[in-house]
Write a protein that holds these residues in place. Structure first.
Motif, PDB file in Angstrom:
ATOM      1  N   ALA A  32       0.760  -1.519   0.022  1.00  0.00           N
ATOM      2  CA  ALA A  32       0.029  -0.101   0.027  1.00  0.00           C
ATOM      3  C   ALA A  32       0.822   1.272   0.019  1.00  0.00           C
ATOM      4  CB  ALA A  32      -0.882  -0.020   1.254  1.00  0.00           C
ATOM      5  N   THR A  33       1.649   1.543  -1.185  1.00  0.00           N
ATOM      6  CA  THR A  33       2.379   2.598  -1.131  1.00  0.00           C
ATOM      7  C   THR A  33       1.997   3.611  -2.336  1.00  0.00           C
ATOM      8  OG1 THR A  33       3.687   1.557  -2.844  1.00  0.00           O
ATOM      9  CG2 THR A  33       4.417   1.232  -0.475  1.00  0.00           C
ATOM     10  N   GLY A  34       0.957   3.513  -2.838  1.00  0.00           N
ATOM     11  CA  GLY A  34       0.323   4.476  -3.821  1.00  0.00           C
ATOM     12  C   GLY A  34       0.055   5.637  -3.372  1.00  0.00           C
ATOM     13  N   PRO A  35      -0.170   6.912  -4.035  1.00  0.00           N
ATOM     14  CA  PRO A  35      -0.755   8.155  -3.529  1.00  0.00           C
ATOM     15  C   PRO A  35      -2.102   8.069  -2.845  1.00  0.00           C
ATOM     16  CG  PRO A  35      -0.064   8.372  -6.158  1.00  0.00           C
ATOM     17  CD  PRO A  35       0.098   6.668  -5.641  1.00  0.00           C
ATOM     18  N   GLY A  36      -2.129   8.787  -1.756  1.00  0.00           N
ATOM     19  CA  GLY A  36      -3.228   8.627  -0.879  1.00  0.00           C
ATOM     20  C   GLY A  36      -3.545   7.346  -0.351  1.00  0.00           C
ATOM     21  N   SER A  37      -2.855   6.260  -0.204  1.00  0.00           N
ATOM     22  CA  SER A  37      -2.866   5.047   0.274  1.00  0.00           C
ATOM     23  C   SER A  37      -2.552   5.208   1.754  1.00  0.00           C
ATOM     24  CB  SER A  37      -2.013   3.905  -0.200  1.00  0.00           C
ATOM     25  OG  SER A  37      -0.619   4.210  -0.075  1.00  0.00           O
ATOM     26  N   THR A  38      -3.470   4.380   2.652  1.00  0.00           N
ATOM     27  CA  THR A  38      -3.097   4.538   4.082  1.00  0.00           C
ATOM     28  C   THR A  38      -2.691   3.113   4.746  1.00  0.00           C
ATOM     29  OG1 THR A  38      -5.061   6.030   4.387  1.00  0.00           O
ATOM     30  CG2 THR A  38      -4.377   4.617   6.389  1.00  0.00           C
ATOM     31  N   VAL A  39      -1.321   3.203   5.312  1.00  0.00           N
ATOM     32  CA  VAL A  39      -0.883   2.147   5.722  1.00  0.00           C
ATOM     33  C   VAL A  39      -1.437   1.645   7.243  1.00  0.00           C
ATOM     34  CG1 VAL A  39       1.220   1.182   6.731  1.00  0.00           C
ATOM     35  CG2 VAL A  39       1.552   2.722   4.663  1.00  0.00           C
ATOM     36  N   SER A  40      -1.838   0.484   7.186  1.00  0.00           N
ATOM     37  CA  SER A  40      -2.690  -0.228   8.154  1.00  0.00           C
ATOM     38  C   SER A  40      -1.859  -1.255   8.998  1.00  0.00           C
ATOM     39  CB  SER A  40      -4.157  -0.809   7.923  1.00  0.00           C
ATOM     40  OG  SER A  40      -4.917   0.515   7.203  1.00  0.00           O
ATOM     41  N   GLY A  41      -0.641  -1.762   8.350  1.00  0.00           N
ATOM     42  CA  GLY A  41       0.171  -2.704   8.855  1.00  0.00           C
ATOM     43  C   GLY A  41       1.316  -2.931   8.236  1.00  0.00           C
ATOM     44  N   VAL A  42       2.239  -3.314   8.882  1.00  0.00           N
ATOM     45  CA  VAL A  42       3.687  -3.614   8.397  1.00  0.00           C
ATOM     46  C   VAL A  42       4.057  -5.072   8.435  1.00  0.00           C
ATOM     47  CG1 VAL A  42       6.063  -2.489   8.398  1.00  0.00           C
ATOM     48  CG2 VAL A  42       4.183  -1.245   8.826  1.00  0.00           C
ATOM     49  N   VAL A  43       4.848  -5.510   7.428  1.00  0.00           N
ATOM     50  CA  VAL A  43       5.405  -6.805   7.642  1.00  0.00           C
ATOM     51  C   VAL A  43       6.891  -6.487   7.526  1.00  0.00           C
ATOM     52  CG1 VAL A  43       5.719  -9.330   6.664  1.00  0.00           C
ATOM     53  CG2 VAL A  43       3.576  -8.343   7.051  1.00  0.00           C
ATOM     54  N   LEU A  44       7.792  -6.983   8.310  1.00  0.00           N
ATOM     55  CA  LEU A  44       9.285  -6.911   8.180  1.00  0.00           C
ATOM     56  C   LEU A  44       9.830  -8.224   7.809  1.00  0.00           C
ATOM     57  CD1 LEU A  44       9.845  -4.163  11.021  1.00  0.00           C
ATOM     58  CD2 LEU A  44       9.727  -3.777   8.514  1.00  0.00           C
ATOM     59  N   LEU A  45      10.402  -8.568   6.903  1.00  0.00           N
ATOM     60  CA  LEU A  45      10.983  -9.664   6.359  1.00  0.00           C
ATOM     61  C   LEU A  45      12.590  -9.813   6.780  1.00  0.00           C
ATOM     62  CD1 LEU A  45       8.759 -10.437   3.444  1.00  0.00           C
ATOM     63  CD2 LEU A  45       8.725 -11.902   5.302  1.00  0.00           C
ATOM     64  N   LEU A  46      12.906 -10.791   7.570  1.00  0.00           N
ATOM     65  CA  LEU A  46      14.737 -10.853   7.840  1.00  0.00           C
ATOM     66  C   LEU A  46      15.155 -12.139   7.050  1.00  0.00           C
ATOM     67  CD1 LEU A  46      13.775  -8.918   9.992  1.00  0.00           C
ATOM     68  CD2 LEU A  46      15.908 -10.132  10.886  1.00  0.00           C
ATOM     69  N   PRO A  47      15.993 -11.998   6.097  1.00  0.00           N
ATOM     70  CA  PRO A  47      16.430 -13.301   5.216  1.00  0.00           C
ATOM     71  C   PRO A  47      17.109 -14.151   6.121  1.00  0.00           C
ATOM     72  CG  PRO A  47      17.643 -11.294   4.806  1.00  0.00           C
ATOM     73  CD  PRO A  47      16.546 -10.862   5.745  1.00  0.00           C
ATOM     74  N   GLY A  48      17.660 -15.322   5.548  1.00  0.00           N
ATOM     75  CA  GLY A  48      18.601 -16.116   6.194  1.00  0.00           C
ATOM     76  C   GLY A  48      20.188 -15.524   5.988  1.00  0.00           C
ATOM     77  N   ALA A  49      21.082 -16.450   6.485  1.00  0.00           N
ATOM     78  CA  ALA A  49      22.386 -16.090   5.933  1.00  0.00           C
ATOM     79  C   ALA A  49      22.582 -15.847   4.443  1.00  0.00           C
ATOM     80  CB  ALA A  49      23.390 -17.183   6.574  1.00  0.00           C
ATOM     81  N   SER A  50      23.163 -14.770   4.193  1.00  0.00           N
ATOM     82  CA  SER A  50      23.491 -14.608   2.811  1.00  0.00           C
ATOM     83  C   SER A  50      24.295 -15.711   1.810  1.00  0.00           C
ATOM     84  CB  SER A  50      24.348 -13.203   2.612  1.00  0.00           C
ATOM     85  OG  SER A  50      25.504 -13.427   3.016  1.00  0.00           O
ATOM     86  N   ARG A  51      24.983 -16.513   2.606  1.00  0.00           N
ATOM     87  CA  ARG A  51      25.645 -17.540   1.677  1.00  0.00           C
ATOM     88  C   ARG A  51      24.707 -18.743   1.624  1.00  0.00           C
ATOM     89  NH1 ARG A  51      27.035 -17.819   7.106  1.00  0.00           N
ATOM     90  NH2 ARG A  51      27.145 -19.901   8.354  1.00  0.00           N
ATOM     91  N   PHE A  52      23.649 -18.608   1.960  1.00  0.00           N
ATOM     92  CA  PHE A  52      22.607 -19.802   1.465  1.00  0.00           C
ATOM     93  C   PHE A  52      21.491 -19.175   0.726  1.00  0.00           C
ATOM     94  CE2 PHE A  52      24.580 -21.207   5.461  1.00  0.00           C
ATOM     95  CZ  PHE A  52      25.083 -22.435   5.343  1.00  0.00           C
ATOM     96  N   PRO A  53      20.792 -20.283  -0.385  1.00  0.00           N
ATOM     97  CA  PRO A  53      19.532 -19.762  -1.045  1.00  0.00           C
ATOM     98  C   PRO A  53      18.417 -19.031   0.110  1.00  0.00           C
ATOM     99  CG  PRO A  53      20.273 -22.097  -1.612  1.00  0.00           C
ATOM    100  CD  PRO A  53      21.260 -21.595  -0.231  1.00  0.00           C
ATOM    101  N   PRO A  54      17.785 -18.114  -0.411  1.00  0.00           N
ATOM    102  CA  PRO A  54      16.837 -17.155   0.575  1.00  0.00           C
ATOM    103  C   PRO A  54      15.651 -17.920   0.804  1.00  0.00           C
ATOM    104  CG  PRO A  54      16.521 -16.765  -2.037  1.00  0.00           C
ATOM    105  CD  PRO A  54      17.889 -17.789  -1.900  1.00  0.00           C
ATOM    106  N   GLY A  55      15.588 -19.036   0.435  1.00  0.00           N
ATOM    107  CA  GLY A  55      14.158 -19.941   1.035  1.00  0.00           C
ATOM    108  C   GLY A  55      12.859 -19.079   0.435  1.00  0.00           C
ATOM    109  N   PRO A  56      11.892 -19.141   1.297  1.00  0.00           N
ATOM    110  CA  PRO A  56      10.417 -18.641   0.607  1.00  0.00           C
ATOM    111  C   PRO A  56      10.454 -17.328   0.959  1.00  0.00           C
ATOM    112  CG  PRO A  56      10.428 -19.783   2.861  1.00  0.00           C
ATOM    113  CD  PRO A  56      11.957 -19.789   2.520  1.00  0.00           C
TER     114      PRO A  56
END
Length: 240
Positions: free
Chosen positions: A19-43
């Protein structure tokens, strides 16, 4: 909104999706942390795309978190929550992670803005009895989902079960799903894992409603709700 200078140790938020378009209202946030960079990123990447599609209309914004090079990942996760609150105000935050990132979001869940945690194949320490156990008190009052492949050769699924069992005693809103025959990358059943995580995030952040398997897992006493099998084809009907 102006970008905040990254902390001294280098953690930063990636580009927002949802929800980042003009006039959009942010109602919730998800913060995604990856695994170790030397391994595939998984899902992590498929989950970010799915969350943006499924939650954007409800005001959900998703950010990847780039951890600092010299700081514990949980420090980067905690900073990211503070930065999300600074950018978007008093909105619910879900911390989600994979591998080392999953362990970090579990440890960083104590921030008052965090309402839910998704830990995919967490790489834990201390759950084998060799050292101090992972903390669980910070999970109290949060909705918690742990997902682990039964054939994970890199992070022992029994360690996440033991953590979940301790967390469940302090927080009934804890569930854990087992992905039978899948490994650390959760590749064999990635679509089901992503659908499960999206269902859990949207229910935790917005509606309070979950699919029947998640509702059953949250309600079931240990060990049933902590060894819930993820059914093949989960979420398929919703995608049709």
């Amino acid at each position: 909104m102006a970008q905040h200078a990254p902390p001294a140790r280098g953690a930063r938020l990636g580009r927002a999706a949802g929800a980042t378009g003009p006039g959009s209202t942010v109602s919730g946030v998800v913060l995604l942390l990856p695994g170790a960079s030397r391994f595939p990123p998984g899902p992590v990447r498929p989950l970010a795309r799915a969350l943006a599609r499924a939650g954007g209309a409800q005001g959900l914004v998703t950010h990847g978190v780039v951890p600092g090079r010299d700081a514990p990942r949980e420090d980067g996760a905690a900073w990211a929550v503070t930065e999300a609150v600074r950018r978007y105000g008093d909105v619910p935050v879900c911390l989600a992670g994979y591998g080392e990132g999953a362990a970090a979001v579990l440890r960083a869940a104590g921030h008052e803005a965090v309402n839910s945690v998704v830990a995919l194949a967490p790489c834990l320490t201390g759950e084998d009895g060799a050292g101090p156990p992972e903390p669980v008190r910070q999970l109290s009052g949060r909705q918690v989902l742990i997902v682990h492949g039964t054939n994970d050769a890199r992070s022992d699924p029994e360690e996440s079960f033991r953590l979940a069992a301790r967390a469940k005693k302090a927080n009934r809103a804890t569930c854990r799903f087992e992905v039978h025959s899948d490994g650390h990358g959760l590749r064999e059943h990635q679509a089901e894992v992503v659908a499960l995580a999206v269902d859990f995030v949207l229910g935790s952040v917005f509606s309070g409603r979950f699919s029947r398997p998640v509702t059953d897992a949250l309600a079931a006493p240990p060990p049933l709700g902590l060894r819930m099998p993820l059914a093949s084809g989960f979420g398929r009907a919703a995608r049709r």
